[in-house]
Design a protein around this motif. Structure first.
Motif, PDB file in Angstrom:
ATOM      1  N   GLY A  37      -6.923  10.039   3.585  1.00  0.00           N
ATOM      2  CA  GLY A  37      -6.664   9.007   2.574  1.00  0.00           C
ATOM      3  C   GLY A  37      -7.887   8.461   1.877  1.00  0.00           C
ATOM      4  O   GLY A  37      -7.792   7.487   1.140  1.00  0.00           O
ATOM      5  N   SER A  38      -9.047   9.035   2.140  1.00  0.00           N
ATOM      6  CA  SER A  38     -10.307   8.539   1.567  1.00  0.00           C
ATOM      7  C   SER A  38     -10.597   7.104   1.996  1.00  0.00           C
ATOM      8  O   SER A  38     -11.262   6.362   1.270  1.00  0.00           O
ATOM      9  CB  SER A  38     -10.316   8.656   0.030  1.00  0.00           C
ATOM     10  N   SER A  39     -10.111   6.730   3.167  1.00  0.00           N
ATOM     11  CA  SER A  39     -10.388   5.381   3.675  1.00  0.00           C
ATOM     12  C   SER A  39     -11.870   5.188   3.955  1.00  0.00           C
ATOM     13  O   SER A  39     -12.362   4.056   3.940  1.00  0.00           O
ATOM     14  CB  SER A  39      -9.577   5.110   4.949  1.00  0.00           C
ATOM     15  N   ASN A  50     -13.825   3.005   1.641  1.00  0.00           N
ATOM     16  CA  ASN A  50     -13.795   1.544   1.680  1.00  0.00           C
ATOM     17  C   ASN A  50     -14.980   0.953   2.449  1.00  0.00           C
ATOM     18  O   ASN A  50     -15.134  -0.263   2.526  1.00  0.00           O
ATOM     19  CB  ASN A  50     -12.464   1.034   2.243  1.00  0.00           C
ATOM     20  N   SER A 102     -14.197   1.117  -3.309  1.00  0.00           N
ATOM     21  CA  SER A 102     -13.634   2.400  -2.927  1.00  0.00           C
ATOM     22  C   SER A 102     -14.593   3.456  -3.478  1.00  0.00           C
ATOM     23  O   SER A 102     -14.493   3.853  -4.635  1.00  0.00           O
ATOM     24  CB  SER A 102     -12.225   2.518  -3.521  1.00  0.00           C
ATOM     25  N   TYR A 118      -6.326   2.283 -10.069  1.00  0.00           N
ATOM     26  CA  TYR A 118      -6.535   0.993  -9.383  1.00  0.00           C
ATOM     27  C   TYR A 118      -6.114  -0.197 -10.254  1.00  0.00           C
ATOM     28  O   TYR A 118      -6.413  -1.347  -9.922  1.00  0.00           O
ATOM     29  CB  TYR A 118      -8.005   0.873  -8.932  1.00  0.00           C
ATOM     30  N   TYR A 172       0.847  -1.207   0.000  1.00  0.00           N
ATOM     31  CA  TYR A 172       0.000   0.000   0.000  1.00  0.00           C
ATOM     32  C   TYR A 172       0.882   1.256   0.000  1.00  0.00           C
ATOM     33  O   TYR A 172       0.595   2.222  -0.715  1.00  0.00           O
ATOM     34  CB  TYR A 172      -0.978  -0.002   1.183  1.00  0.00           C
ATOM     35  N   MET A 177     -12.505  -3.757  -6.697  1.00  0.00           N
ATOM     36  CA  MET A 177     -11.395  -4.670  -6.965  1.00  0.00           C
ATOM     37  C   MET A 177     -11.916  -6.092  -6.769  1.00  0.00           C
ATOM     38  O   MET A 177     -12.652  -6.382  -5.823  1.00  0.00           O
ATOM     39  CB  MET A 177     -10.208  -4.401  -6.043  1.00  0.00           C
TER      40      MET A 177
HETATM   41  C1  AVI Z   1      -6.854   2.587   1.866  1.00  0.00           C
HETATM   42  N1  AVI Z   1      -7.764   2.903   0.774  1.00  0.00           N
HETATM   43  C2  AVI Z   1      -8.298   4.264   0.918  1.00  0.00           C
HETATM   44  C3  AVI Z   1      -7.211   2.657  -0.570  1.00  0.00           C
HETATM   45  C4  AVI Z   1      -8.256   3.042  -1.659  1.00  0.00           C
HETATM   46  O1  AVI Z   1      -7.890   3.803  -2.539  1.00  0.00           O
HETATM   47  O2  AVI Z   1      -9.401   2.610  -1.556  1.00  0.00           O
HETATM   48  C5  AVI Z   1      -6.798   1.215  -0.741  1.00  0.00           C
HETATM   49  C6  AVI Z   1      -6.391   0.894  -2.144  1.00  0.00           C
HETATM   50  N2  AVI Z   1      -6.864  -0.070  -2.881  1.00  0.00           N
HETATM   51  C7  AVI Z   1      -6.271  -0.080  -4.057  1.00  0.00           C
HETATM   52  N3  AVI Z   1      -5.431   0.901  -4.092  1.00  0.00           N
HETATM   53  C8  AVI Z   1      -5.447   1.525  -2.897  1.00  0.00           C
END
Ligand code: AVI
Length: 321
Positions: free
Chosen positions: A162-164, A167, A285, A209, A49, A255
Motif C-alpha cells: 500500500g506504499s505505507s 508515510n 506521502s 489526494y 480509508y 495533506m
Molecule cells: C495509508 N497510506 C499509504 C495512504 C497514502 O496514500 O499515503 C493514506 C492516504 N492519505 C490520503 N489518501 C490515502
C-alpha cells in the motif's frame, strides 16, 4: 495461542514510551502545527480509508492489486512457502488474505494500531485458514516494530503493502526497514514484500489526494473529530478545509488542514489560536523512483531485491532479502 475463536489478540504498547496526549499537544503548539497521521485511523477513519481505496482517482491500491495478481506465482516463488507472515498495517487484512492460500504460512501476524479492525478481520478469516495460527498485534509501530516473543526461529516474511512506507520520512523509513532487516537476518530464508508508489505527474497525484467526491477531505478532517473525542479538544469541523497536493521539490504528497477563519482551539491545559489560512500538517506521502527504493533497501541492510511493476513503473512491488 489461538482460542476457541480461532485467533488471538495481543496488545503491545508502542516502542517509545510517549504520553499520547502530550505528543498531540506538542505537535499542535509547534510552528507549523502538525498531527501524526496515525490519528487518522479510528473506526470511521479506517472506513474512510477503505472508501479512498475505491475512488477512481486513488490508483495505488488497485495498481498494487493488479501487480500482485499478474505476478502471483513469480512473487510466491520468490517469497517461499510456510514460515511466519507479518502483515504491517494490516487494516482489514484483505491484501494478506489474498496471499495466504499461495504462501501457506504456519503463522500469520496482523499488526495494526486499529484494534477493532484487525479483530473483525481475523474473526472473518479464522474459518478459512484452520492450518494457520492467526495472531492480531495491536500496536503503534511508528517508533519501531516490537514483536519480541511473538516470532519464533522459523523464516519470516514481512508484508508492507500500500506504499505505507511513504508515510514515514525517508530517515524514519530507513530505520523501520533496518529493524525489519535485523529480524530477517537472524532467520535464513526471510525477506520483505513491499509495495511503493512512484513519482509521477503532479496532476495525477493532486487528484489522488484531493478527489472530486471529497472522501479524502473527509478522511483528513475526521482526524479532528478523533482528537476531539479522544483528547477533549474543541475543533470546529467546518472551520478547517482540506489541502492535498504534490510537493514536487520534496517528492511527496502533503495533506494539511487549513483554518478558513481565525480559530481558537481549546482543551484542558491547551489553547492555541490559528490565524485564517494557517495550516495543520497531517500527512506526508513520499513517492519514490525504483532506484530510490533500491537504495533505501540497500542502506537498510538488504542485499538482494527483485521488482515487479505496473506499466511505466508508476508503482512497484519489491521482494528484498
Ligand atoms: C495509508 N497510506 C499509504 C495512504 C497514502 O496514500 O499515503 C493514506 C492516504 N492519505 C490520503 N489518501 C490515502
Amino acid at each position: 495461542a489461538a482460542d476457541a475463536r480461532g485467533y488471538s489478540i495481543v496488545h503491545r504498547p508502542g516502542k517509545a514510551i510517549v504520553d499520547e496526549r502530550a505528543e498531540v499537544v506538542a505537535g499542535l503548539l509547534a510552528a507549523p502545527a502538525r498531527i501524526a497521521p496515525k490519528y487518522f485511523y479510528d473506526e470511521l477513519g479506517c472506513a474512510l480509508y477503505g472508501a479512498i481505496c475505491q475512488l477512481p482517482e486513488y490508483y495505488p491500491t488497485r495498481t498494487e492489486i493488479a501487480i500482485f495478481r499478474d505476478f502471483r506465482s513469480e512473487i510466491a516463488e520468490a517469497v517461499g512457502q510456510g514460515g511466519q507472515f507479518v502483515d504491517l498495517g494490516a487494516g482489514d487484512c484483505c491484501k494478506a488474505e489474498a496471499w495466504l492460500p499461495f504462501l501457506n504460512p504456519a503463522r500469520y501476524l496482523a499488526v495494526d494500531i486499529a484494534g477493532p479492525e484487525i479483530e473483525r478481520a481475523l474473526s472473518r478469516m479464522a474459518p478459512d485458514f484452520p492450518g494457520t495460527e492467526l495472531v492480531g498485534v495491536v500496536t503503534d509501530f511508528t517508533h519501531g516494530v516490537d514483536l519480541e516473543g511473538l516470532l519464533d526461529e522459523r523464516e519470516v516474511t514481512f508484508f508492507y503493502p500500500g506504499s505505507s512506507i511513504g508515510n514515514f520520512s525517508p530517515e524514519d523509513a530507513r530505520a523501520l526497514l533496518a529493524s525489519i532487516h535485523r529480524a530477517c537476518a537472524t532467520r535464513p530464508g526471510s525477506g520483505l514484500l513491499i509495495g511503493v508508489d512512484g513519482k509521477k505527474e503532479k496532476a495525477l497525484l493532486d487528484a489522488a489526494y484531493d478527489d472530486a467526491l471529497g472522501v479524502t477531505a473527509s478522511f483528513n478532517r475526521n482526524i479532528l473529530l478523533h482528537l476531539n473525542r479522544r483528547f477533549g479538544f474543541d475543533f470546529a469541523l467546518d472551520a478547517f478545509t482540506h489541502r492535498g497536493f504534490y510537493n514536487e521539490t520534496a517528492g511527496r504528497v502533503e495533506m494539511h488542514l487549513e483554518a478558513v477563519s481565525e480559530q481558537v482551539v481549546k482543551a484542558r491545559g491547551y489553547e492555541r489560536t490559528f490565524a485564517k489560512g494557517e495550516r495543520i500538517h497531517t500527512e506526508n506521502s513520499y513517492k519514490y523512483t525504483p532506484g530510490e527504493v533500491a537504495a533505501l533497501l540497500q542502506d537498510s541492510g538488504f542485499t538482494r531485491t527483485r521488482r515487479w511493476s505496473s506499466p511505466g513503473d508508476g508503482y512497484s512491488v519489491f521482494y528484498a532479502s
